[in-house]
Scaffold this active site. Structure first.
Site: not given
Lengths: 498, 518
Positions: B79, B178, B154
């Site tokens: 990420k 997330s 997220s």
């Protein structure tokens, strides 16, 4: 401890009330939350890392030595050390504060409620205890330089961000510029004895802000003027002058406007050394909401009784205790004790060694406070650099006391011993100083008396000072004549004749 | 392609056995990404050549007889919120577009040391703020199961890429759910470790007391492998867990994974099955609980009475910390700065136009620089949370909001402490529904916050929690089962999850795009 009594400054219709905030850079190897060096004088932005620059993802890790030095300082300043303390974020935006917050301590300062005793050798104010509100740890910000260097822009040096600072805040117990100066000197002296900071205002390792207001006599009441914070004072002298100027200015303003405490927010003024005035700085309206909250990147700090006990044991000798020792055990005057102690622990040790070896505390004090200091000052040297071991100075003192060398030539001997790094015997030899044999001295005295019957007659008539004229002659015949002994002998001889 | 359906552990075995080269394995993934990511948008940046180059180097080292790390040659996506010195770290924000950190986050360093092939940087909600990855400043990510839907957030990109077979492993971050929520929406396994288990050094901070990086994978074994690589005390992170009782040995979460938990007591939370829970999710989760019963587990009803305050508590604490953590993005030292020349021009015009002496309302230059840089570079959700947080911390409101939330947080944690005296693991839904359509919460940020209903408590309490697939909706969308454990009990949690996974096949289901040829 109660608030100090209010006595208006001798010739003024008001009392000046001063509180001082002193920021001390701690002498650690590295910054408060990262491993960068804090050495002074590096080229800009060369002592930085992602942590102190506040790069995304960086995290602070606490410097234990900074905490230890803070505990040490807090104890020396008679503070209570908080067993449970923590780190808080103080938030505001400024280019020299890269994270947009400063890691500091808000409501649990590591040390609180201490005091510093001050006294004035010139008696301009009575001895007093200046109370401390708190001492807390925080990281320093970087430096902004607003100059034409950047073509009108400001340039930022982040070397200083993250440097550990101990902020020491006093109660507004100070009542004059002189007291403020004395407080700062004593604080600096204590910190120097502790070895926790370089305390160098020119290098920025000690910074002072002053909060000043007046209590003005008005009938049988006192009226308080608004508090003004003064910044940008770069020496203790500047602090003194700034306070004096500010007190005077506030009095004038009060006479014009009558504004009292509480009617306006605290004003900030900068001291301008060149003009000798304080100047109002731009008001930061929202600057007071720092939105403090505990820093979630740092666990709370627990300080154990053992840690505190260890630091207390290792405080070493401090100025206050040493002054008492010198005055008490060695019978020195407060003034002399002060002079020696103010030079630092190395000087104290030197003095004690001289006193012990010579067996004469007072003489040792005189020599140390006058001649040793004179030489050090002339050479801009420290006692460690002085090439005159304590034992040698003690020898000199003993020799002078025993009359082995004439007292008036003591300084000559001293200077030679220092300059040429020679022991007493050698110095005496080089200067041709010899103890004059007692019988030779007597003979000389008799010789001169015989040659000066008029003087003998004067002395017999009661004018003992007439003998003085013979001393010069004696010295011409033998420079090693001790004038006091010679005078004494003459009088004895005359008395015998009489 | 066959290679792409292998688990990470199987890929590693194949590499070690010499059945396939790291280069071939990586190429297969690179080709698949090139063929399919246009329709998914899992990656913000993906450099196939660089990935193959990394893989080739692993092959060379293996050939030279060097001892290699636990992930040597296995592709891992990261990420775009964990700093990697070999490129940009943008956090899907204009504020950090082009930002090249001068250092590796500890997690990325650990992955590199383990020999992982870092295949690309995945999309996310800007600064990890969001539950649908729609807050990315650059592109949306689409759910591989149905590209009209959100993958969750997220860590939407990290979940989508594993789900779509683009990489067997990815690293996400979880502040309020997330990792887990996108794992549930994408039908993969996602683990949020105990707070402090994985270093946050180099993890661009959203909410410091809540953030944790963690693994996403297609099964619990792979997740356990990746977790083992990234877990461990880090002296650069003062909130990092210290080893217990001086036991420094790194924990291997794969070690006993296949060993079921004898006498397992499953806690089921009354409050989880109330209003807001989609019927299909409810029934899938209850079916999962029945599976545990059939494995001999005892089901214990428990109550977490303060759980109804969890979302409110989270949405005070997280934005408060975020408002502070994001203050450093001010246009001064790095990141986006507004066009200064234009700004100065505007200011000058304003000052001229201002009525005589009334220039006091006009920003000083520095303030205008801050105001414009931040306004231009932050997206609306980030701004919302900064404002919320600044308000909650402000003088006069701190006690009522932040301090109060901190106290409620403690009560929430105490609820778990009490519950875990009666059970060994807590099991329930990960999210109240399956993946929502893209755009659903455009005018309803609060609606999006409520997706975090079941996940935020684990962050508030600092406990480990994970999601694994436990069903599908009638429309064929994945449903996630959340498993929570006490602090430091990831091994127990993974074993418990594995017990369920071993007797069901939800984890084996793949979206069609994962099978795509090429």
């Amino acid at each position: 401890m109660s608030t100090p009594a209010e006595k208006p400054n001798a010739d003024k219709p008001y009392t000046t009330v001063i509180g001082l905030e002193v920021h001390v850079q701690l002498a650690t190897q590295s910054k408060l939350f990262c491993g960068c060096s804090i050495a002074y004088g590096a080229p800009p932005n060369t002592q930085t890392c992602p942590v102190c620059i506040g790069m995304p993802g960086s995290l602070p890790v606490m410097n234990r030595e900074a905490v230890r030095l803070s505990i040490r300082t807090g104890l020396a300043l008679n503070c209570r050390i908080d067993r449970h303390t923590k780190w808080d974020r103080k938030q505001y935006f400024y280019p020299d504060l890269p994270k947009g917050y400063q890691i500091s301590q808000y409501d649990h300062p590591i040390a609180s409620e201490g005091c510093v005793a001050i006294a004035d050798p010139k008696d301009r104010f009575p001895e007093k205890q200046v109370r401390l509100i708190r001492a807390h740890l925080e990281e320093d910000a970087g430096k902004s330089v607003h100059s034409d260097l950047g073509g009108g822009d400001s340039v930022i040096d982040l070397n200083r961000t993250g440097t550990p600072l101990l902020e020491i805040v006093s109660e507004p117990d100070l009542r004059s510029a002189a007291e403020a100066r004395a407080y700062l000197s004593e604080l600096k002296l204590i910190l120097t004895y502790l070895g926790v900071s370089d305390c160098n205002m020119q290098e920025g390792s000690l910074r002072v802000d002053a909060n000043v207001n007046l209590h003005i006599d008005s009938g049988d009441k006192k009226i308080a003027t608004p508090i003004v914070e003064i910044k940008n004072m770069n020496s203790f002298r500047a602090v003194e002058h700034a306070i004096e100027y500010e007190a005077d200015r506030q009095h004038r303003v009060w006479q014009e406007t009558g504004a009292v405490l509480g009617q306006m927010p605290k004003q900030t003024r900068g001291w301008n050394d060149a003009t000798g005035k304080t100047v109002a700085q731009r008001e930061k309206e929202e600057s007071s909401d720092y939105r403090y909250f505990p820093d979630p990147d740092l666990p709370p700090l627990e300080i154990s009784d053992e840690q505190i006990a260890t630091e207390r044991e290792n405080l070493g000798r401090l100025p206050g205790a040493l002054r008492e020792e010198l005055a008490g055990d060695h019978g020195l005057s407060a003034y002399d004790a002060d002079v020696i102690v103010n030079q630092g622990v190395a000087m104290v040790d030197y003095y004690l060694a001289v006193a012990a070896a010579s067996g004469d505390s007072k003489a040792a004090a005189n020599w140390v406070t006058q001649d040793v200091l004179r030489v050090l000052k002339a050479r801009e040297a420290t006692i460690d650099e002085l090439k005159l071991p304590a034992e040698q100075l003690a020898e000199l003192i003993k020799a002078l006391a025993a009359g082995e060398a004439p007292k008036p030539r003591g300084r000559e001997l001293f200077d030679l011993m220092v300059e040429q790094d020679v022991p007493l015997a050698e110095a005496m030899r080089r200067l041709g100083i010899e103890k004059v044999d007692e019988s030779a001295l007597e003979n000389l005295a008799q010789e001169l008396l015989d040659a000066n019957p008029r003087i003998v007659a004067d002395v017999q008539a009661g004018k003992q000072q007439a003998v003085g004229a013979l001393i010069g002659q004696a010295k011409k015949k033998n420079p090693n004549v001790d004038p006091n002994r010679f005078r004494q002998l003459c009088l004895e001889l005359v008395a015998k004749q009489g | 392609m066959e290679l792409l359906s292998l688990s990470a552990i199987e890929q590693r075995q194949a590499l070690e056995a010499g059945d396939v080269s790291a280069e071939a394995l990586t190429r297969a993934h690179v080709e698949h990404i090139a063929a399919t990511d246009a329709g998914v948008g899992a990656f913000l940046r993906f450099d196939g050549d660089n990935a193959v180059d990394q893989a080739t180097k692993i092959d060379a080292r293996r050939a030279a007889g060097e001892s290699l790390g636990a992930l040597a040659g296995v592709p891992v996506a990261v990420k775009d919120v964990l700093c990697d010195a070999n490129g940009e770290t943008t956090c899907a924000s204009k504020m950090l577009a082009g930002f090249r950190p001068p250092y590796d986050s500890t997690v990325v360093a650990q992955l590199k040391a383990a020999g992982a092939v870092l295949i690309g940087r995945t999309n996310m909600d800007e600064f990890a703020m969001g539950g649908s990855t729609e807050n990315s400043a650059f592109q949306p990510t689409r759910n591989p199961w149905d590209t009209s839907l959100s993958p969750g957030g997220s860590s939407g990109g990290a979940a989508a890429c594993v789900s779509a077979g683009m990489a067997p492993l990815s690293i996400g971050t979880d502040t309020g759910g997330s990792i887990r929520q996108p794992a549930a929406f994408c039908g993969v396994v996602g683990v949020k470790p105990t707070y402090g288990r994985v270093s946050r050094f180099g993890l661009v901070a959203f909410a410091s007391s809540l953030d944790q990086a963690g693994p996403l994978a297609r099964n619990t074994g792979d997740a356990a492998l990746l977790l083992s690589v990234i877990a461990g005390h880090d002296p650069h992170d003062a909130t990092s867990l210290s080893p217990l009782a001086g036991n420094d040995a790194p924990e291997d979460f794969t070690a006993e994974l296949e060993k079921p938990l004898d006498g397992l007591r499953i806690g089921v939370v009354d409050e989880h099955f109330g209003e807001g829970l989609d019927a299909e999710v409810d029934s899938a989760v209850r079916a999962a609980i029945d599976v545990y019963k059939s494995l001999g587990a005892e089901v214990v009803p428990i109550s977490l009475p303060h759980s109804r305050f969890a979302v409110a508590c989270y949405y005070v604490i997280a934005p408060s910390e975020a408002s502070s953590n994001l203050s450093r993005y001010d246009g001064v030292h790095y990141g986006y700065r507004t066009d200064e020349a234009a700004m100065r021009g505007e200011l000058e015009a304003e000052r001229k136009a201002a009525a005589e002496g009334d220039a006091s309302d006009i920003d000083p230059t520095l303030v205008r620089l801050y105001r414009q840089s931040r306004s231009e570079a932050f997206g609306p959700e980030v701004k919302r949370r900064i404002m919320l947080g600044a308000y909650a911390l402000s003088a006069g409101y701190y006690d009522a909001y932040y301090l109060k939330a901190a106290k409620v947080r403690r009560l929430i944690r105490d609820d778990f402490t009490a519950a875990f005296e009666k059970c060994d693991l807590i099991v329930g839904p990960t999210a109240p529904s399956a993946a929502p359509p893209l755009g659903k919460f455009e005018d309803d940020p609060l609606g999006m916050y409520l997706l975090d209903l079941y996940t935020v408590s684990a962050n508030l309490a600092g406990l480990p929690a994970m999601s694994l697939p436990c069903g599908q909706t009638a429309a064929g969308l994945p449903i996630g089962l959340q498993v929570m454990a006490p602090q430091r009990e990831e091994a127990r949690m993974l074993r418990g999850a594995r017990m369920y996974e071993a007797v069901t096949d939800w984890s084996a289901r793949r979206p069609p795009i994962a099978e795509a040829q090429g």
